[in-house]
Design a protein around this motif. Structure first.
Motif: not given
Length: 556
Positions: A540-556
């Motif tokens: 799952a770590a492959e899809n977790i990142r911060l977007n341009d707004a500084g929000e977490i994406e890909g956690l769930f």
């Protein structure tokens, strides 16, 4: 479809002081971590001793499948539902491990409209409890090797150092390692390995301790190595127990957060149920019972693991007794147990539902052995058909129980109201006659056989002479009254993860036994279960990142 993280991010959270006030906890007795989470002070907890306990409800589940069961979601939804019908209720769950978050299992905050927030914080570093446990555990590791390096006054046999290191991450490369290579200045080379933090005895001790004094005593009781004459070396012999307690001082305080509907939730501790005892901390549960009329807690994985250990270890050690058990199942999981592939679960298949129900029936019968009333919660999915739901309800009725559809994932507390009303009725009825499955005086191997035959429905336990002799030696050393903590696959009643349904005629092979003298149980490692998981081919770590707004994406 709105994702769990999007729902959680849109939550209208209340300041944590307002959540505490709902339970009568003043702001002075909260140690805030930001605006939406706090620790409850030890002094306040100590002041609650004379208060009566509320009703205790355990949420457990069938054996997990890739179809999903939703045990945590149901726990949160039921807590919200009880508050909706006018009960003063609190939720108690475990903290999430980083390993599964970045692997494939996911987090531990619930889902849909039955979640605990802040979800992102909970599933990542939260209040740092797991880091403190990791640090305390590895401090002891360092002090053991350091003691050997500086002359080995305790005469530790380097071949019999049983204390491994831990890391809160899935990392198969660390299961079996050699340390201290590189010359004289680096110490004496020896073979050891890493477990995941949630498998640490320190984690189990934190979750079973009643206060800091009890914590320090238990830490000192841990056996970390043996001399050549096989006499044990304790953590107190290494003089590590005091410093470890200092590192764990804040981690011992339970964490208070809230549900999406602003109801109080305690999130504390996180032992896995397949390799540890799988329940949230005793201090969190007992504190909640003093502050709320109803406490809804969960035990990890299926009822053959988490619930069995909740009853035989946590309740036994803490003097608790559940008033009702909620067993979570889904129509999708019944179909998968009935032989349907995951890709085909959306199509109606009543015959497959019926074929998969024996797994549910086995869990109902097992739980009733503890003398506690059982109600089944059908965690509703949108593609469930009336005929499929009716098939589950009819089957459960024949088992002498009842199954109630709960739509908390989609509708929050409005969807769990019927379940909450029935659970409250059962809890208030006084019908629970709780008793553990075996008594303290039973020999250790007989305790193992009791669990294997009465819970797993195995024909036999396979253990070589070395393991049986080890159990007898522990009995002679005064550890024979300890309960058993079985470590096995969560996917089956057997030790074969591919053997679904309600298998019989199988054996339980024991690979290893470990004495957790501080936690107060004997760990029995069965089959191929690993105490350090690995990552899947696409973590799952492959899809977790911060977007341009500084929000977490890909956690769930």
């Amino acid at each position: 479809m709105t994702t769990d993280i999007e729902i959680a991010r849109a939550a209208k959270k209340q300041p944590i002081q307002e959540i505490g006030a709902k339970l009568g906890i003043s702001a002075d007795n909260l140690v805030p971590f930001g605006h939406d989470k706090a620790k409850v002070s030890q002094d306040f907890i100590a002041s609650l001793g004379d208060r009566p306990n509320g009703k205790l409800v355990l949420v457990t589940a069938i054996n997990p499948t890739p179809a999903g069961e939703g045990k945590t979601t149901t726990t949160v939804g039921l807590g919200d539902g009880l508050n909706r019908i006018g009960k003063k209720a609190a939720v108690c769950i475990r903290e999430a491990s980083l390993g599964p978050n970045f692997g494939m299992k996911g987090g531990a905050a619930g889902g849909g409209y039955a979640q605990i927030v802040p979800m992102e914080d909970m599933n990542l570093h939260f209040t740092g409890d797991f880091h403190a446990i990791t640090a305390a555990h590895n401090l002891l590791s360092a002090m053991i090797d350091n003691h050997i390096y500086w002359g080995n006054e305790l005469e530790i046999d380097e071949r019999r150092v049983s204390w491994r290191r831990v890391l809160d991450m899935n990392d198969r490369a660390l299961r079996d390692v050699v340390t201290s290579l590189g010359g004289v200045s680096n110490g004496f080379p020896r073979q050891t390995g890493f477990d995941i933090t949630v498998a640490s005895e320190v984690m189990a001790i934190l979750c079973l301790s009643t206060d800091l004094k009890d914590l320090e005593r238990r830490l000192g009781d841990m056996i970390v190595a043996y001399r050549r004459d096989r006499s044990p070396i304790y953590a107190r012999d290494i003089k590590a127990d005091g410093a470890m307690t200092v590192l764990l001082k804040d981690a011992m305080q339970p964490n208070l957060v809230q549900t999406l509907e602003n109801n109080p939730a305690f999130v504390h501790g996180g032992p896995f149920a397949n390799i540890a005892h799988g329940c949230n901390s005793v201090v969190a549960t007992t504190t909640a019972l003093k502050l709320a009329d109803y406490v809804v807690t969960e035990a990890g994985f299926g009822a053959d693991l988490g619930a069995e250990k909740f009853m035989n270890i946590k309740c036994r050690k803490a003097g608790l007794a559940p008033d009702c058990v909620v067993l979570v199942a889904t129509v999708r999981a019944m179909k998968m147990n009935g032989g349907v592939a995951k890709a085909d679960l959306g199509a109606e298949n009543v015959d497959a539902v019926k074929a998969g129900c024996p797994n549910l029936g086995r869990h109902i019968a097992n739980l009733k052995q503890f003398g506690v009333p059982v109600v089944v919660a059908i965690n509703h999915f949108v593609k469930d058909t009336d005929a499929e739901i009716e098939a589950v309800q009819d089957y459960v009725k024949k088992q002498g129980s009842e199954a109630i559809v709960s739509k908390h994932w989609a509708d929050g507390s409005a969807g769990s109201e019927a379940l909450a009303k029935r659970v409250a009725e059962i809890a208030e009825s006084g019908k629970s006659q709780f008793a553990p499955l075996y008594h303290d005086e039973m020999p250790l191997f007989d305790k193992i056989k009791t669990i294997a035959t009465r819970i797993y429905h195995a024909d036999e336990v396979l253990a070589d002479k070395k393991i049986r002799d080890q159990l007898r030696q522990w009995e002679e050393a005064g550890f024979g009254n300890l309960p058993i903590c079985m470590a096995k696959t969560q996917y089956s009643f057997s030790t074969d993860p591919n053997l679904r349904g309600a298998p019989t005629g199988h054996s339980v092979p024991i690979r290893e036994v470990r004495l957790s003298a501080g936690a107060g149980f004997v760990v029995v490692i069965c089959g191929e279960i690993m105490t350090m998981p690995g990552l899947p081919s696409r973590p799952a770590a492959e899809n977790i990142r911060l977007n341009d707004a500084g929000e977490i994406e890909g956690l769930f």
